[in-house]
Design a protein around this motif. Sequence first.
Motif, mmCIF file in Angstrom:
data_model
loop_
_atom_site.group_PDB
_atom_site.id
_atom_site.type_symbol
_atom_site.label_atom_id
_atom_site.label_comp_id
_atom_site.label_asym_id
_atom_site.label_seq_id
_atom_site.Cartn_x
_atom_site.Cartn_y
_atom_site.Cartn_z
ATOM 1 N N MET A 163 -40.287 3.634 25.019
ATOM 2 C CA MET A 163 -39.859 4.969 25.401
ATOM 3 C C MET A 163 -38.409 5.167 24.974
ATOM 4 N N ARG A 164 -38.145 6.349 24.461
ATOM 5 C CA ARG A 164 -36.788 6.717 24.062
ATOM 6 C C ARG A 164 -36.326 7.882 24.918
ATOM 7 N N TYR A 165 -35.034 8.152 24.802
ATOM 8 C CA TYR A 165 -34.416 9.243 25.567
ATOM 9 C C TYR A 165 -33.580 10.093 24.629
ATOM 10 N N TRP A 166 -33.524 11.395 24.948
ATOM 11 C CA TRP A 166 -32.867 12.356 24.073
ATOM 12 C C TRP A 166 -32.100 13.374 24.900
ATOM 13 N N ALA A 197 -31.255 16.217 13.061
ATOM 14 C CA ALA A 197 -31.982 16.585 14.275
ATOM 15 C C ALA A 197 -33.488 16.696 13.968
ATOM 16 N N ARG A 198 -33.821 17.287 12.832
ATOM 17 C CA ARG A 198 -35.226 17.367 12.409
ATOM 18 C C ARG A 198 -35.834 15.982 12.291
ATOM 19 N N ASN A 199 -35.095 15.059 11.692
ATOM 20 C CA ASN A 199 -35.597 13.699 11.515
ATOM 21 C C ASN A 199 -35.829 13.007 12.851
ATOM 22 N N PHE A 200 -34.957 13.250 13.829
ATOM 23 C CA PHE A 200 -35.185 12.686 15.156
ATOM 24 C C PHE A 200 -36.533 13.156 15.692
ATOM 25 N N MET A 201 -36.799 14.470 15.582
ATOM 26 C CA MET A 201 -38.065 15.002 16.095
ATOM 27 C C MET A 201 -39.251 14.472 15.293
ATOM 28 N N ARG A 202 -39.148 14.551 13.994
ATOM 29 C CA ARG A 202 -40.271 14.202 13.114
ATOM 30 C C ARG A 202 -40.578 12.709 13.111
ATOM 31 N N ASP A 203 -39.533 11.878 13.087
ATOM 32 C CA ASP A 203 -39.724 10.456 12.831
ATOM 33 C C ASP A 203 -39.609 9.552 14.053
ATOM 34 N N GLN A 204 -38.917 10.005 15.098
ATOM 35 C CA GLN A 204 -38.646 9.090 16.205
ATOM 36 C C GLN A 204 -39.185 9.538 17.558
ATOM 37 N N MET A 205 -39.267 10.827 17.796
ATOM 38 C CA MET A 205 -39.732 11.283 19.111
ATOM 39 C C MET A 205 -41.216 11.029 19.273
ATOM 40 N N ILE A 232 -34.471 18.131 33.467
ATOM 41 C CA ILE A 232 -35.131 16.973 32.872
ATOM 42 C C ILE A 232 -36.472 17.438 32.319
ATOM 43 N N ALA A 233 -36.796 16.912 31.150
ATOM 44 C CA ALA A 233 -38.044 17.265 30.489
ATOM 45 C C ALA A 233 -38.586 16.019 29.805
ATOM 46 N N GLU A 234 -39.709 16.196 29.116
ATOM 47 C CA GLU A 234 -40.265 15.108 28.326
ATOM 48 C C GLU A 234 -40.860 15.682 27.047
ATOM 49 N N VAL A 235 -40.926 14.849 26.032
ATOM 50 C CA VAL A 235 -41.597 15.247 24.803
ATOM 51 C C VAL A 235 -43.087 15.316 25.124
ATOM 52 N N ALA A 236 -43.699 16.473 24.840
ATOM 53 C CA ALA A 236 -45.079 16.715 25.252
ATOM 54 C C ALA A 236 -46.103 16.429 24.162
ATOM 55 N N GLY A 237 -45.671 16.270 22.930
ATOM 56 C CA GLY A 237 -46.616 16.012 21.851
ATOM 57 C C GLY A 237 -45.882 15.598 20.592
ATOM 58 N N PRO A 238 -46.633 15.155 19.588
ATOM 59 C CA PRO A 238 -46.003 14.731 18.337
ATOM 60 C C PRO A 238 -45.430 15.914 17.568
ATOM 61 N N PHE A 262 -39.620 20.761 11.219
ATOM 62 C CA PHE A 262 -40.597 20.348 12.231
ATOM 63 C C PHE A 262 -40.025 20.602 13.616
ATOM 64 N N ASN A 263 -40.921 20.637 14.590
ATOM 65 C CA ASN A 263 -40.494 20.735 15.979
ATOM 66 C C ASN A 263 -41.440 19.918 16.850
ATOM 67 N N VAL A 264 -41.050 19.723 18.081
ATOM 68 C CA VAL A 264 -41.908 19.103 19.081
ATOM 69 C C VAL A 264 -42.048 20.073 20.238
ATOM 70 N N ASP A 265 -43.071 19.867 21.037
ATOM 71 C CA ASP A 265 -43.191 20.602 22.289
ATOM 72 C C ASP A 265 -42.499 19.791 23.370
#
Length: 152
Positions: A1-4, A36-44, A65-71, A98-101
């Motif tokens: 698990m990572r944190y952002w 920032a895009r690379n963080f979402m696309r490659d690491q989250m 506080i939130a969480e990444v909900a999907g790839p 790219f984006n994440v939910d």
Amino acid sequence: MRYWLMKTEPDECSIDDALAAPRRITPWSGVRNYQARNFMRDQMRPGDGVLFYHSSCAEPGVAGIAEVAGPAYPDATQFDRKSDYYDPKSRRENPRWFNVDVRALKKTRLLPLQELKAHKPLAGMLTLRPGNRLSITPVTEAEWRAIMKVVL
């Protein structure tokens, strides 16, 4: 698990807006910085922790506080000619952005930027470094725990 730490302008999407969204899920779209895009696309990954940070406002700081909900998936705003985030160079067959939910979990007391800077355990936090303007930055597990002690 990572944190952002993910920054948003509260007049565009506040923690209250995210909590009111269907299933509390908000697409984190419109990011137009490659790192920032690379963080979402490659690491989250789904389940990663998110500090929901209000920026460009009277009192910036961690608001929830939130969480990444999907790839990650292609950001639809890059193809929308009416969007402020339209990118004429991006192609559907080879998207540039790219984006994440993000799923909002909880509104916290506002932890202002100045208070973040005052906590010694956060001295090395990437988002607090002079000159850093990234809208998404990684947070270490130790930094996450230190912030959770303050906001929860």
